[in-house]
Design an enzyme around this catalytic site. Structure first.
Site, PDB file in Angstrom:
ATOM      1  N   CYS A 149      -9.385   9.090   3.665  1.00 53.16           N
ATOM      2  CA  CYS A 149      -9.397   8.234   2.468  1.00 53.16           C
ATOM      3  C   CYS A 149     -10.650   7.381   2.418  1.00 53.16           C
ATOM      4  CB  CYS A 149      -8.143   7.357   2.425  1.00 53.16           C
ATOM      5  SG  CYS A 149      -7.918   6.302   3.869  1.00 53.16           S
ATOM      6  N   HIS A 163      -5.501   1.926   4.844  1.00 56.10           N
ATOM      7  CA  HIS A 163      -5.770   2.913   3.789  1.00 56.10           C
ATOM      8  C   HIS A 163      -6.835   2.394   2.834  1.00 56.10           C
ATOM      9  CE1 HIS A 163      -4.992   6.304   1.224  1.00 56.10           C
ATOM     10  NE2 HIS A 163      -4.586   5.550   0.213  1.00 56.10           N
TER      11      HIS A 163
END
Length: 493
Positions: free
Chosen positions: A114, A430
């Site tokens: 990510c 994330h």
């Protein structure tokens, strides 16, 4: 009111007790007949005893209860059943919904990638960069000695082209392979065997460094000191020149030294008193450092003063949120809430010389704002509203200095993209990209899940908790749209 019940014969069909008000024009009756028969009013021929009924007057037609009228005309064909069955939004797949809403393509997470996906999506928001990448002719080298700059640039080009053409998520497999070969630290494995999470700003820095070496500006003939085919696109559109002055605080007779630092992003250090991004940036203009003093022949305290002498078209700002926590052996995160603006003015961060050069473009913005404010005030006093401008060209004033392509000539910026992190350390959590399309339209790129959001959602990314926190901000140039100078006529409220 003379209302009659009449009968209308149409071929083999007969419509009984049709209301007919002779105070209304005949077109009203024809509208009723259209509802009954499907024959459009303009295709109807209605007669009574040889007299043809017009649309606007009854003429010689004299009605009474029970009178019979004759109608001629062909009804339109009934609409055909659609070839494709109607699909409602709630029944659509993610791919169908993305196509219907014109949602751009995301990038598939290939296992803790990510950080890379979010970086790519933010950099893709620079339209001039994607155009310049398409002109790059280099190739990816997968075997033998790899050239990081060549391969990263070629892989970035191919990925940008694929994302533009595709209506679904793209797995960035080739780019990831090239990134791992060029920079093995990003291929580090976790204790579970998969790829370990990496720092997005480190990825950003390495990609930009590669693009800086390989993506060139187009040749511009007759541009004094401007872009040539050998000039770096990144240097022009993302390069910041910072004028640095060092003054020894312990030796008054030691003359100050001046130098120019080339930067590709500004750093906002999140100190205790910093509540706003601008404060964090301003605090870095004056700082104290320790270095060797030639006059004293020992280390001494210096005052370091920095001012921006050249602004790029696109300004990257990193929030320094991570610090090494020796006790836990991790890069811990500062969750502090630091507000950032949608519109940024960098004027006070600049040298006096640059401020003087910025004045011309800034005056144009001020004149436009003053003129618009005056028009609104006059309309308000007259109890009227200004109409929505219908004739305003999309042509814009240049945002760069004439002799410096890719620069910013006003010091004004608009937020273009935000790279955020959710979690407590850079090696976990994330990363997500939030990219502006136009106006108040933004998209959240959560890997392959792309969702429409608003600027209000983006402003909530300032930190202060476990929600997504802004980590890298990308500002683009504020542009002045050329207007038609003709006066708008206020409308009644």
């Amino acid at each position: 009111m003379p209302t009659y019940k009449v009968n209308v014969k149409w071929g083999k069909e007969k419509f009984s007790d049709v209301d007919c008000n002779t105070d209304e024009p005949p077109i009203v009756l024809k509208a009723q007949l259209f509802a009954l028969s499907g024959v459009q009013p303009e295709r109807q021929k209605v007669m009574m005893k040889g007299a043809v009924l017009k649309d606007d007057e009854w003429g010689k037609v004299k009605l009474k209860d029970g009178a019979t009228l004759l109608m001629m005309g062909t009804a339109d064909e009934l609409p055909q059943e659609p070839v494709e069955k109607t699909v409602f939004m709630e029944d659509m797949s993610e791919e169908q919904l993305a196509t219907a809403l014109e949602i751009p393509s995301g990038l598939t997470n290939l296992g803790n990638t990510c950080y890379m996906n979010a970086t790519i999506q933010c950099l893709r928001s620079i339209p001039e960069l994607t155009d310049a990448l398409k002109k790059y002719k280099g190739d990816i080298t997968m075997g033998g000695v790899i050239s990081p700059a060549d391969s990263i640039t070629a892989a970035m080009r191919d990925l940008c082209v694929s994302v533009e053409k595709s209506g679904s998520a793209i797995p960035p497999i080739i780019f990831l392979q090239v990134l791992h070969m060029a920079y093995p630290q990003f291929a580090e494995k976790s204790e579970h065997g998969g790829y370990a999470q990496q720092d997005a700003n480190e990825c950003w820095t390495e990609i930009v460094r590669c693009l800086q070496q390989k993506v060139k500006m187009p040749a511009v003939e007759g541009t004094e000191g401007g872009a040539t085919s050998s000039a770096s696109f990144i240097d022009k559109y993302m390069g910041i020149d910072s004028e640095v002055t060092l003054q020894c605080q312990e030796a008054e007779n030691e003359p100050p030294t001046k130098s120019i630092e080339k930067l590709y992003q500004l750093s906002c250090f999140i100190e205790k008193e910093v509540k706003y991004m601008h404060s964090g940036l301003r605090n870095r203009l004056e700082e104290s450092i320790t270095k060797h003093s030639p006059a004293l022949e020992r280390d001494a305290l210096y005052k370091k003063s920095s001012k921006i002498s050249r602004l790029p078209g696109y300004l990257a700002i990193q929030f320094v949120r991570f610090y090494y926590k020796e006790k836990d052996n991790i890069n811990a995160k500062i969750l502090k809430d630091v507000k950032f603006p949608l519109s940024l003015d960098t004027y006070e961060l600049c040298t006096p010389e640059l401020q003087e050069r910025l004045a011309t473009a800034r005056d144009k913005f001020k004149e436009r704002e003053d003129r618009d404010a005056e028009k609104m005030q006059k309309a308000k006093e007259a109890g009227k509203t200004l109409p929505v401008k219908k004739k305003e060209t999309e042509e814009t004033e240049p945002f760069e200095f004439e002799n410096d392509p890719g620069s910013n000539n006003s010091g004004y910026y608009e937020l273009n993209a935000v790279l955020t992190h959710k979690g407590r350390s850079s090696s976990s959590g994330h990363y997500v990209a939030w990219v502006k399309r136009k106006g108040d339209e933004w998209f959240m790129y959560d890997d392959d899940h792309v969702t429409p959001v608003t600027s209000e959602d983006v402003l909530k990314l300032s930190g202060g908790g476990d929600w997504h926190c802004a980590y890298v901000l990308l500002y683009g140039p504020r542009v002045l749209v050329k207007q038609d100078d003709s006066e708008e006529t206020p409308m009644e409220s």
